[in-house]
Scaffold this motif. Structure first.
Motif, PDB file in Angstrom:
ATOM      1  N   PHE A   1       0.847  -1.178   0.000  1.00 62.28           N
ATOM      2  CA  PHE A   1       0.000   0.000   0.000  1.00 62.28           C
ATOM      3  C   PHE A   1       0.887   1.234   0.000  1.00 62.28           C
ATOM      4  O   PHE A   1       2.047   1.172   0.378  1.00 62.28           O
ATOM      5  CB  PHE A   1      -1.024   0.008   1.142  1.00 62.28           C
ATOM      6  N   TYR A   2       0.341   2.335  -0.492  1.00 65.67           N
ATOM      7  CA  TYR A   2       1.117   3.559  -0.613  1.00 65.67           C
ATOM      8  C   TYR A   2       0.340   4.728  -0.033  1.00 65.67           C
ATOM      9  O   TYR A   2      -0.885   4.715   0.016  1.00 65.67           O
ATOM     10  CB  TYR A   2       1.503   3.839  -2.074  1.00 65.67           C
ATOM     11  N   VAL A   3       1.103   5.726   0.433  1.00 66.60           N
ATOM     12  CA  VAL A   3       0.515   6.930   1.000  1.00 66.60           C
ATOM     13  C   VAL A   3       1.086   8.120   0.232  1.00 66.60           C
ATOM     14  O   VAL A   3       2.285   8.398   0.344  1.00 66.60           O
ATOM     15  CB  VAL A   3       0.818   7.056   2.507  1.00 66.60           C
ATOM     16  N   PRO A   4       0.269   8.804  -0.578  1.00 60.96           N
ATOM     17  CA  PRO A   4       0.764   9.961  -1.325  1.00 60.96           C
ATOM     18  C   PRO A   4       1.135  11.097  -0.377  1.00 60.96           C
ATOM     19  O   PRO A   4       0.485  11.302   0.645  1.00 60.96           O
ATOM     20  CB  PRO A   4      -0.422  10.368  -2.195  1.00 60.96           C
ATOM     21  N   SER A   5       2.184  11.847  -0.741  1.00 58.70           N
ATOM     22  CA  SER A   5       2.568  12.983   0.091  1.00 58.70           C
ATOM     23  C   SER A   5       2.779  14.269  -0.707  1.00 58.70           C
ATOM     24  O   SER A   5       2.806  15.345  -0.127  1.00 58.70           O
ATOM     25  CB  SER A   5       3.838  12.657   0.880  1.00 58.70           C
ATOM     26  N   GLU A   6       2.952  14.155  -2.029  1.00 57.42           N
ATOM     27  CA  GLU A   6       3.179  15.353  -2.844  1.00 57.42           C
ATOM     28  C   GLU A   6       2.730  15.090  -4.266  1.00 57.42           C
ATOM     29  O   GLU A   6       2.926  14.006  -4.809  1.00 57.42           O
ATOM     30  CB  GLU A   6       4.673  15.693  -2.854  1.00 57.42           C
ATOM     31  N   ASP A   7       2.113  16.102  -4.867  1.00 57.07           N
ATOM     32  CA  ASP A   7       1.735  16.051  -6.271  1.00 57.07           C
ATOM     33  C   ASP A   7       1.844  17.479  -6.768  1.00 57.07           C
ATOM     34  O   ASP A   7       1.055  18.338  -6.369  1.00 57.07           O
ATOM     35  CB  ASP A   7       0.313  15.508  -6.426  1.00 57.07           C
ATOM     36  N   SER A   8       2.847  17.766  -7.596  1.00 61.13           N
ATOM     37  CA  SER A   8       3.098  19.152  -7.976  1.00 61.13           C
ATOM     38  C   SER A   8       3.493  19.252  -9.442  1.00 61.13           C
ATOM     39  O   SER A   8       3.826  18.260 -10.087  1.00 61.13           O
ATOM     40  CB  SER A   8       4.204  19.746  -7.102  1.00 61.13           C
ATOM     41  N   GLU A   9       3.450  20.482  -9.947  1.00 62.82           N
ATOM     42  CA  GLU A   9       3.863  20.762 -11.313  1.00 62.82           C
ATOM     43  C   GLU A   9       4.788  21.972 -11.295  1.00 62.82           C
ATOM     44  O   GLU A   9       4.490  22.978 -10.653  1.00 62.82           O
ATOM     45  CB  GLU A   9       2.650  21.042 -12.197  1.00 62.82           C
ATOM     46  N   GLU A  10       5.901  21.853 -11.997  1.00 63.83           N
ATOM     47  CA  GLU A  10       6.838  22.965 -12.080  1.00 63.83           C
ATOM     48  C   GLU A  10       6.238  24.092 -12.917  1.00 63.83           C
ATOM     49  O   GLU A  10       5.404  23.860 -13.789  1.00 63.83           O
ATOM     50  CB  GLU A  10       8.146  22.501 -12.711  1.00 63.83           C
TER      51      GLU A  10
END
Length: 158
Positions: free
Chosen positions: A49-58
């Protein structure tokens, strides 16, 4: 790219890649034992299982430039320490093989209104915990910090 451009998360690609691990894949063709946030209650090890921590765009001077990054923690869980070592080796291999792949969204995903694909530019995997024995449940766990750099290739409405 369409005018209805919307950033896509590469989580579907992460699940697809990890779902190729034989002990995680469902031999009957169902969903692999990979989940967001926590495992399903009825799962027996091994599972991920995974836990997202960041989702960004430059961004550049004109605004977003399409270079995107996603980060999270992958939890590998197995019933034995040897099983954990094997699961982790297979998970790292599956993640590293994502580089350069164009991953398409699942064809029939009722939860996702947008369809499309992402180009995985790079994947970084680093162990972020020691091997743990979860005494309450008698399972072994290791965590990895994951960073996926990607570009949204195509987004379109169903």
């Amino acid at each position: 790219m369409s005018e209805s451009y919307d950033r896509m998360s590469p989580e579907f690609a992460l699940v697809q890649a990890l779902g190729t691990i034989p002990v995680i894949a469902d031999p009957a063709g169902g969903e692999p034992k990979v989940a967001a946030l926590q495992p399903k209650k009825d799962w027996k090890p091994p599972f991920l299982f995974y836990v997202p921590s960041e989702d960004s765009e430059e961004s550049d001077l004109d605004g977003p430039n399409g270079l995107q990054s996603w980060a999270g923690t992958l939890h590998c869980v197995a019933g034995t320490h040897r099983g954990l070592q094997l699961l982790c080796a297979r998970a790292k291999k599956a993640l590293r093989e994502m580089r350069g792949e164009v991953c398409r969204t699942p064809i029939n995903d009722p939860e996702q209104g947008l369809k499309g694909s992402v180009l995985i530019e790079s994947v970084e995997v680093a162990q972020s915990s020691p091997d743990l024995l979860e005494m309450e449940v008698g399972l072994y766990r290791r965590m990895y910090a994951i960073r996926i750099d990607y570009q949204t290739e195509e987004v379109y409405e169903e």
